[in-house]
Design a protein around this motif. Structure first.
Motif, short mmCIF file in Angstrom:
data_model
loop_
_atom_site.label_atom_id
_atom_site.label_comp_id
_atom_site.label_asym_id
_atom_site.label_seq_id
_atom_site.Cartn_x
_atom_site.Cartn_y
_atom_site.Cartn_z
N SER A 93 0.77 -1.37 -0.10
CA SER A 93 0.13 0.03 -0.03
C SER A 93 0.69 1.36 -0.05
N LEU A 94 1.97 1.00 0.15
CA LEU A 94 3.01 2.34 0.20
C LEU A 94 3.53 2.63 -1.03
N LYS A 95 3.62 3.72 -1.15
CA LYS A 95 4.28 4.18 -2.66
C LYS A 95 5.46 4.75 -2.52
N PRO A 96 6.46 5.01 -3.60
CA PRO A 96 7.89 5.52 -3.47
C PRO A 96 7.62 7.10 -3.26
N ILE A 97 8.63 7.72 -2.51
CA ILE A 97 8.52 8.96 -2.14
C ILE A 97 8.14 10.02 -3.24
N ASP A 98 8.52 9.60 -4.24
CA ASP A 98 8.38 10.94 -5.53
C ASP A 98 6.88 10.67 -5.98
N ASP A 99 6.06 9.79 -5.42
CA ASP A 99 4.71 9.54 -5.85
C ASP A 99 3.82 9.51 -4.58
N GLN A 100 4.36 10.06 -3.63
CA GLN A 100 3.42 10.54 -2.29
C GLN A 100 3.33 11.96 -2.25
N THR A 101 2.15 12.16 -1.64
CA THR A 101 1.75 13.36 -1.03
C THR A 101 2.08 13.28 0.57
N ILE A 102 2.72 13.98 1.21
CA ILE A 102 3.01 13.86 2.80
C ILE A 102 2.63 15.06 3.41
N VAL A 103 2.09 14.84 4.53
CA VAL A 103 1.63 15.74 5.50
C VAL A 103 2.71 15.67 6.69
#
Length: 363
Positions: A4-14
């Protein structure tokens, strides 16, 4: 890797607490790796400066002026992420405030306000994140401390708050796992980190506050956080020095008590007058600052933490195999016990059926 976890460059992070220390360092590192960011802190000037910096480098960021002690403010962070980016993939609870002083000298009101930020603010953020991620999947990363495991003299109320963070984080993890939600929940436990933590602390000592060595760079924690956002670690201690303290506290707690009393008291006093001005307990500093003013050696990496995270996948596999074997053994033993119990019941019934009838009044 958790599916369920994406690579960092495909994430929106709060990120809460994004204007200082670990939160700021993590925000910049995540932006460099291509993440979209929702930044939260109390100072609008600092947030605007950081957002402009990220966008000038080609990144994407939005900010929310928020005090995590207010649940409505925390809800606004979530709503901003949804409105701007359609949601988020990882939520990092980094906001915290510190207090130095003996428990008998720190006003209870200050301890309560510290808990409002360190515990209730993190709880609000975790619950908002869990509700959003329950269906889509993602990561919740809570920033604890080595004092989540072992209290530290002169920072007793901070240690108490971080113990609460660990307890809440463990319970949330189990509840999400039990519900089958594709959400990883990680507790990051930094050792002493070179951030403005002591400078921003409410200080009830007669000297300026500092941190006990060894000291690590905030980048060591940021790397661990982003690793957890993509790999789904359970708990990560950042810094071998901190791991040594918690291990000693586990195996020789009385000895560590004496070391704390004779060494750690002195190591948290800087030998100069306290800094003037308001602490972060009162208000935000309003300045972007990753590092503090620690004058000694700062380790830029943590070999222990790197090895710990690299071995996580192998260790998880071995643990899984061991757990499976243990469960199989348990089932086998349980089956044998049930079989023996059944045979014993049959023997008892057979013996009873063979006994001669006996009158209540004798033969």
């Amino acid at each position: 890797m958790n599916e369920s976890l994406k690579p960092i460059d495909d994430q929106t992070i709060v990120i809460t607490g994004a204007s200082s220390g670990i939160g700021l360092t993590t925000a910049r590192m995540a932006a460099d790796r291509g993440a979209r960011l929702v930044l939260a802190a109390r100072s609008e000037d600092a947030l605007r400066e950081l957002t402009d910096e990220i966008e000038a480098s080609g990144g994407e960021a939005a900010y929310v002026v928020a005090d995590v002690r207010d649940r409505d403010d925390v809800r606004a962070i979530r709503e901003t992420a949804i409105e701007r980016f359609g949601g988020f993939d990882a939520w990092i609870n980094g906001a915290a405030v510190s207090i130095y002083g003996r428990l008998s000298e720190v006003p209870v009101e200050d301890m309560r306000r510290q808990f409002d930020t360190n515990v209730w603010g993190l709880l609000y953020g975790s619950l908002e994140a869990a509700e959003h991620l329950r269906e889509r999947g993602g990561a919740i990363v809570n920033i604890g401390s080595i004092v989540s495991d072992r209290s530290l003299l002169l920072q007793g109320s901070y240690a108490a708050s971080k113990h609460a963070v660990k307890g809440f984080t463990d319970a949330l993890r189990m509840e999400l796992e039990d519900a089958g939600a594709p959400v990883s929940v990680t507790l990051i436990k930094p050792s002493s980190i070179d951030t403005p933590y002591p400078e921003h602390a409410e200080n009830y000592m007669d000297e300026a506050a500092t941190l006990p060595p060894p000291i690590y760079a905030p980048e060591t924690v940021a790397r661990a956080i982003l690793h957890a956002a993509t790999q789904g670690d359970r708990e990560v201690t950042v810094g071998g020095g901190g791991k040594l303290v918690t291990a000693l506290g586990h195996y020789a707690p009385g000895l560590l008590d004496r070391i704390m009393e004779t060494v750690f008291d002195r190591q948290q006093r800087a030998g100069r007058p306290p800094r003037p001005g308001a602490s972060a307990l009162e208000e935000s500093s309003g300045e972007l600052a990753e590092r503090g003013d620690y004058e000694g050696h700062v380790s830029e990496t943590s070999l222990y933490t790197r090895l710990r995270q690299r071995r996580r996948t192998v260790a998880a596999t071995l643990v899984g195999v061991a757990a499976g074997a243990a469960y199989a053994g348990y089932r086998t033993l349980r089956g044998g016990d049930e079989k023996r119990a059944g045979e014993q019941r049959e023997t008892v019934e057979r013996d009873r059926s063979r006994r001669p009838s006996v009158s209540r009044f004798g033969r």
